[in-house]
Design an enzyme around this catalytic site. Sequence first.
Site, short mmCIF file in Angstrom:
data_model
loop_
_atom_site.label_atom_id
_atom_site.label_comp_id
_atom_site.label_asym_id
_atom_site.label_seq_id
_atom_site.Cartn_x
_atom_site.Cartn_y
_atom_site.Cartn_z
NE ARG A 1 -6.35 1.23 0.15
CZ ARG A 1 -6.75 1.27 1.40
NH1 ARG A 1 -5.89 1.06 2.36
NH2 ARG A 1 -7.99 1.51 1.69
CG HIS B 1 -12.83 4.08 3.08
ND1 HIS B 1 -13.48 5.21 3.54
CD2 HIS B 1 -11.53 4.26 3.36
CE1 HIS B 1 -12.59 6.04 4.06
NE2 HIS B 1 -11.41 5.48 3.96
CD GLU C 1 -8.87 -0.74 4.52
OE1 GLU C 1 -8.26 -0.64 5.60
OE2 GLU C 1 -9.25 0.25 3.86
CG ASN D 1 -1.85 1.11 1.34
OD1 ASN D 1 -1.85 1.99 0.47
ND2 ASN D 1 -2.64 1.13 2.40
NE ARG E 1 -9.03 12.65 3.74
CZ ARG E 1 -9.14 11.37 3.38
NH1 ARG E 1 -10.01 11.01 2.46
NH2 ARG E 1 -8.40 10.45 3.95
#
Length: 405
Positions: free
Chosen positions: A92, A180, A378, A8, A240
């Site tokens: 990823r 996601h 994940e 990732n 964010r």
Amino acid sequence: MDAILVVNAGSSSLKLQMFEIAPARALRRVLKGQLDGVGTAPRLRIVAADGTAMVDRSFAPTEVPDLPAALHAAEAWLRELRDITLAAVGHRVVHGGPAYDRPARVTPKILADLEALAPLAPLHQPHNLAPIRTLLARRPNLPQIACFDTAFHRGHGALADHYAIPEALYTEGVRRYGFHGLSYEYIADRLPKVAPEIAGGRVIVAHLGSGASLCALRAGRSIESTMGFTGLDGVPMGTRPGQIDPGVLLHLMTAKRMDAAVIEHFLYRDCGLKGLSGISSDMRALEASGDPRAIFAIDHFAYRVGLCTGMLAAALGGLDAFVFTAGIGENSAGVRARIAERLAWLGVHIDPAANAEGRTRISSADSAVAVFVIPTDEELMIALHTLALLAGAPPASTPNQRDET
Ligand code: ADP
């Protein structure tokens, strides 16, 4: 042993996990770690699955100036693990665009397709692809599987996929992709094992980490997400803002003379819990602080998660179960309780003791909606996809079967 490496890659770090392909094609996590501070203060840290430190090594910035160099340094260390044969690498990749609705084994053609999507995710896509490009050149026969954060949402109906803007922009790719997806796919995979009675129903999953979003699942498939064209929309996050009136951005441009680069930095780095509290982007720090601004930021977060849950419940036409996952969702009983209070009107009631203990099922016996805490994984999802493609599962980019919502 044969192993799958999961990579990732972000702007200045490379996260790694390795899984052994055990007998009967079971996957067993062997190690996890990361090389961070790429180009500034590079440091490789790897721990075994049981948490034992395997390496903690710093490099000069010139030794690891960029991601290809980071991959090289990590690979050099992995080669020292002599009994490991790398069967494949799973990556990823944030954006699969409109076409990629499942993982893909990377070829030069697919890499070119994914590079063309960089304008849709300029902060992530080039970093995700850099190690793929390096490995493709250096070890062309090593299978590399790209797993997309958008893929799980590609079955959304046209209503969910569109903004109310001219169709030409939709055709160019300005769509509500959702992100996601690997986390939601993992949870959708777990639900039939955890709660078979509700896995076929209407479920909202709240992935509440540094980045945060909600996903509406109907019968295990995503039908709506709070994130859209980028990972900026939806609920507030660490740094964010989540949903924001585009008029605010026009105001920043005209009244404050902020240009696109400055606004981008502002939206990705200075807003959310950090901007609102003025204290921290980290939920743990806010919960530990008694400062009224920290308390307000947490209240605001719970309020917005509640509002967005209402939106997704409307998309589903009701709600059978609600799942908390990721750093905040898995670990903060206090935030879970505040969000549950906001959802009482939907029939959500949690058992305080089960919530405090972080049990898998935390709803009270009289709750109309079952509530769960399910840790996400994940990286395991990427490893499972990689294993499946190695075994010859159908190729990527099969056209979607679209449901019209
Ligand atoms: P990411 O993978 O997106 O970096 P994580 O899923 O690890 O994010 O989530 C990070 C968030 O989870 C941070 O806000 C952190 O404070 C929060 N978190 C982790 N552990 C706890 C905890 N025990 N209590 C409250 N918040 C926590």
